[in-house]
Design a protein around this motif. Structure first.
Motif, mmCIF file in Angstrom:
data_model
loop_
_atom_site.group_PDB
_atom_site.id
_atom_site.type_symbol
_atom_site.label_atom_id
_atom_site.label_comp_id
_atom_site.label_asym_id
_atom_site.label_seq_id
_atom_site.Cartn_x
_atom_site.Cartn_y
_atom_site.Cartn_z
ATOM 1 N N ALA A 1 -6.104 5.438 -6.786
ATOM 2 C CA ALA A 1 -7.018 4.927 -5.760
ATOM 3 C C ALA A 1 -7.293 3.433 -5.946
ATOM 4 C CB ALA A 1 -8.330 5.704 -5.808
ATOM 5 N N ASP A 2 -7.433 2.743 -4.826
ATOM 6 C CA ASP A 2 -7.889 1.348 -4.858
ATOM 7 C C ASP A 2 -9.412 1.266 -4.821
ATOM 8 O OD1 ASP A 2 -5.245 0.042 -4.672
ATOM 9 O OD2 ASP A 2 -5.176 1.010 -2.707
ATOM 10 N N LEU A 3 -10.030 2.293 -4.243
ATOM 11 C CA LEU A 3 -11.487 2.326 -4.098
ATOM 12 C C LEU A 3 -11.943 3.779 -4.203
ATOM 13 C CD1 LEU A 3 -14.256 0.984 -3.169
ATOM 14 C CD2 LEU A 3 -13.579 1.598 -0.851
ATOM 15 N N VAL A 4 -13.002 4.001 -4.966
ATOM 16 C CA VAL A 4 -13.619 5.327 -5.061
ATOM 17 C C VAL A 4 -15.056 5.206 -4.585
ATOM 18 C CG1 VAL A 4 -14.258 7.246 -6.557
ATOM 19 C CG2 VAL A 4 -12.166 5.942 -7.020
ATOM 20 N N ARG A 32 -9.160 -6.248 2.529
ATOM 21 C CA ARG A 32 -8.292 -5.727 3.592
ATOM 22 C C ARG A 32 -8.520 -4.226 3.685
ATOM 23 N NH1 ARG A 32 -3.535 -3.303 1.479
ATOM 24 N NH2 ARG A 32 -3.435 -3.439 -0.811
ATOM 25 N N ALA A 33 -7.994 -3.614 4.738
ATOM 26 C CA ALA A 33 -8.113 -2.169 4.905
ATOM 27 C C ALA A 33 -6.753 -1.484 5.002
ATOM 28 C CB ALA A 33 -8.931 -1.848 6.162
ATOM 29 N N HIS A 34 -5.812 -2.100 5.692
ATOM 30 C CA HIS A 34 -4.543 -1.423 5.962
ATOM 31 C C HIS A 34 -3.803 -1.086 4.666
ATOM 32 C CE1 HIS A 34 -1.214 -0.196 8.508
ATOM 33 N NE2 HIS A 34 -0.407 -0.800 7.657
ATOM 34 N N GLY A 35 -3.478 0.185 4.512
ATOM 35 C CA GLY A 35 -2.728 0.632 3.347
ATOM 36 C C GLY A 35 -3.542 0.840 2.094
ATOM 37 N N VAL A 36 -4.817 0.494 2.093
ATOM 38 C CA VAL A 36 -5.662 0.682 0.910
ATOM 39 C C VAL A 36 -5.923 2.174 0.706
ATOM 40 C CG1 VAL A 36 -7.979 0.311 -0.003
ATOM 41 C CG2 VAL A 36 -6.757 -1.569 1.058
ATOM 42 N N GLY A 94 -15.865 6.537 5.299
ATOM 43 C CA GLY A 94 -14.435 6.777 5.141
ATOM 44 C C GLY A 94 -13.716 6.834 6.471
ATOM 45 N N ALA A 95 -14.370 7.422 7.477
ATOM 46 C CA ALA A 95 -13.773 7.464 8.814
ATOM 47 C C ALA A 95 -13.584 6.057 9.369
ATOM 48 C CB ALA A 95 -14.658 8.290 9.747
ATOM 49 N N LEU A 96 -14.568 5.196 9.161
ATOM 50 C CA LEU A 96 -14.451 3.813 9.640
ATOM 51 C C LEU A 96 -13.326 3.082 8.915
ATOM 52 C CD1 LEU A 96 -18.252 2.968 9.851
ATOM 53 C CD2 LEU A 96 -16.689 3.231 11.782
ATOM 54 N N LEU A 97 -13.190 3.313 7.618
ATOM 55 C CA LEU A 97 -12.107 2.678 6.865
ATOM 56 C C LEU A 97 -10.748 3.220 7.310
ATOM 57 C CD1 LEU A 97 -13.736 2.702 3.308
ATOM 58 C CD2 LEU A 97 -13.399 0.716 4.790
ATOM 59 N N ALA A 98 -10.674 4.525 7.566
ATOM 60 C CA ALA A 98 -9.417 5.120 8.036
ATOM 61 C C ALA A 98 -9.021 4.561 9.397
ATOM 62 C CB ALA A 98 -9.555 6.638 8.099
ATOM 63 N N SER A 99 -9.998 4.322 10.243
ATOM 64 C CA SER A 99 -9.696 3.766 11.566
ATOM 65 C C SER A 99 -9.169 2.345 11.489
ATOM 66 C CB SER A 99 -10.949 3.807 12.448
ATOM 67 O OG SER A 99 -11.924 2.870 11.996
ATOM 68 N N ARG A 100 -9.395 1.688 10.344
ATOM 69 C CA ARG A 100 -8.884 0.332 10.126
ATOM 70 C C ARG A 100 -7.553 0.346 9.373
ATOM 71 N NH1 ARG A 100 -12.937 -3.669 10.331
ATOM 72 N NH2 ARG A 100 -11.243 -5.113 9.832
ATOM 73 N N GLY A 101 -7.017 1.529 9.102
ATOM 74 C CA GLY A 101 -5.703 1.612 8.477
ATOM 75 C C GLY A 101 -5.700 2.030 7.020
ATOM 76 N N ALA A 102 -6.869 2.327 6.444
ATOM 77 C CA ALA A 102 -6.914 2.788 5.056
ATOM 78 C C ALA A 102 -6.431 4.231 4.955
ATOM 79 C CB ALA A 102 -8.334 2.677 4.507
ATOM 80 N N GLN A 103 -5.871 4.574 3.805
ATOM 81 C CA GLN A 103 -5.479 5.949 3.521
ATOM 82 C C GLN A 103 -6.635 6.617 2.788
ATOM 83 O OE1 GLN A 103 -1.731 5.948 1.388
ATOM 84 N NE2 GLN A 103 -0.983 4.188 2.577
ATOM 85 N N VAL A 104 -7.371 7.462 3.497
ATOM 86 C CA VAL A 104 -8.627 7.999 2.979
ATOM 87 C C VAL A 104 -8.482 9.484 2.682
ATOM 88 C CG1 VAL A 104 -11.091 8.283 3.380
ATOM 89 C CG2 VAL A 104 -9.902 6.293 4.323
ATOM 90 N N THR A 105 -8.873 9.861 1.450
ATOM 91 C CA THR A 105 -8.860 11.254 1.022
ATOM 92 C C THR A 105 -10.261 11.629 0.560
ATOM 93 O OG1 THR A 105 -6.568 11.097 0.267
ATOM 94 C CG2 THR A 105 -7.879 12.925 -0.584
ATOM 95 N N ALA A 106 -10.763 12.763 1.072
ATOM 96 C CA ALA A 106 -12.072 13.261 0.677
ATOM 97 C C ALA A 106 -11.920 14.407 -0.305
ATOM 98 C CB ALA A 106 -12.866 13.716 1.893
ATOM 99 N N VAL A 107 -12.610 14.318 -1.424
ATOM 100 C CA VAL A 107 -12.669 15.406 -2.397
ATOM 101 C C VAL A 107 -14.024 16.081 -2.211
ATOM 102 C CG1 VAL A 107 -12.589 16.045 -4.835
ATOM 103 C CG2 VAL A 107 -11.212 14.109 -3.989
ATOM 104 N N LEU A 108 -14.021 17.317 -1.716
ATOM 105 C CA LEU A 108 -15.252 18.023 -1.372
ATOM 106 C C LEU A 108 -15.695 18.905 -2.534
ATOM 107 C CD1 LEU A 108 -14.366 19.153 2.277
ATOM 108 C CD2 LEU A 108 -15.341 16.966 1.502
ATOM 109 N N LEU A 109 -16.886 18.639 -3.067
ATOM 110 C CA LEU A 109 -17.396 19.467 -4.156
ATOM 111 C C LEU A 109 -17.933 20.801 -3.656
ATOM 112 C CD1 LEU A 109 -17.699 16.373 -5.273
ATOM 113 C CD2 LEU A 109 -18.959 17.526 -7.093
#
Length: 307
Positions: free
Chosen positions: A113-116, A44-48, A67-82
């Motif tokens: 996180a549910d997914l890294v 699933r994507a929503h809320g992940v 990540g943008a595609l997952l966010a558009s499906r309802g995932a909560q996406v956070t990017a950690v930029l090195l």
């Protein structure tokens, strides 16, 4: 048969493929395939909750676009930029448009996180990871999230599988266009997990592979089933001299391996006879000398038998 390729071979194929495509098409294909595999793994994507570990190269761009595609499906996406000032601009913009966010103030979200997604270093990486990347890898490993590498796990040499220092311990690796040699050889195979190949249109531009790996299916075609006219001698008899009374494991393993190749008969001779007989009753077992074993056409000799 799995064809394996080096980074230069893949880079050359990418350049040839891009010559006939609009800019960014290959990266979009890679990101779409990556997001699709992740959705399949998550169910699933929503809320992940998804955390992207983003380096400065195209590998980080793949992670951001996925990540943008997952966010558009309802995932909560956070990017950690090195390297915030060198992050892939188009990927970062796409993530923000889709509702994703960039981590700030040292809060990564890896602990929940549910997914890294590991987009720190791609196939062009060499040497060990820098200290900041190592810290993120350790935090990701300590968290509960499913660990997915983008193209190759960061810290793994794409061509050789060498791991000179810390590396991302992926449970799954989503690789693009071709399977990189380092995913299936050396220490790299222990960090790659299950490898998923995403077709991005390189097949017509790839040269002869660097290495070919046999699969079970390749071997199976050479193991003919016995026919009505066969007997144990026409199918071949394997003899095993391995292991000892104190260390019967080698005898048990060798005998089992010989049986798996489906010869006409397997005979064991040696002091590990009791353990072999208990594990493989279909073998003919003697505790005597090899000459007492009977007719044999090929011998396996030595493992675990001492000096």
């Amino acid at each position: 048969m799995i064809d394996l390729y080096t980074a230069p071979q893949v880079r050359a194929a990418e350049q040839a493929a891009m010559a006939g495509l609009r800019p960014g098409v290959l990266m979009q294909r890679a990101a779409t395939g990556l997001a699709t595999v992740c959705l399949g793994l998550l169910g699933r994507a929503h809320g992940v909750r998804v955390v992207l570990l983003v380096g400065s190269g195209d590998n980080g761009g793949d992670a951001l676009l996925a990540g943008a595609l997952l966010a558009s499906r309802g995932a909560q996406v956070t990017a950690v930029l090195l390297a915030p000032d060198r992050a892939h601009a188009a990927g970062l913009a796409a993530l923000r448009r889709a509702g994703g966010r960039v981590a700030a103030g040292g809060e990564t979200g890896l602990e929940r996180a549910d997914l890294v997604l590991d987009g720190i270093v791609g196939i062009g990486g060499s040497g060990g990871l820098r200290d900041d990347a190592v810290q993120l890898v350790r935090a990701a490993t300590a968290g509960p999230g499913l660990l997915v590498a983008v193209d190759v796990p960061s810290g793994v040499a794409a061509d050789t599988g060498d791991v000179p220092g810390a590396a991302f311990p992926a449970q799954h690796t989503v690789t693009f266009g071709a399977v990189k040699t380092g995913l299936l050889v050396g220490a790299g195979r222990q960090h790659a997990g299950t490898v998923h190949l995403v077709d991005i249109g390189l097949a017509d531009h790839l040269p002869d592979p660097d290495v070919r790996q046999l699969t079970d299916a390749d071997v199976a075609v050479h193991l003919e089933a016995p026919g009505p006219e066969d007997d144990k001698y026409s199918r071949g008899v394997v003899g095993v001299i391995a292991g000892s009374a104190g260390y019967p494991g080698a005898g048990v393993l060798c005998t089992g391996a010989a049986l798996r190749t489906r010869p006409g008969l397997v005979r064991y001779a040696g002091t590990a006879a009791e353990g072999v007989r208990a594990a493989w009753p279909e073998a003919i077992v003697t505790s005597g000398r090899p000459g007492d074993a009977g007719r044999v056409q090929a011998w396996v000799v030595g493992p675990g038998a001492g000096t």
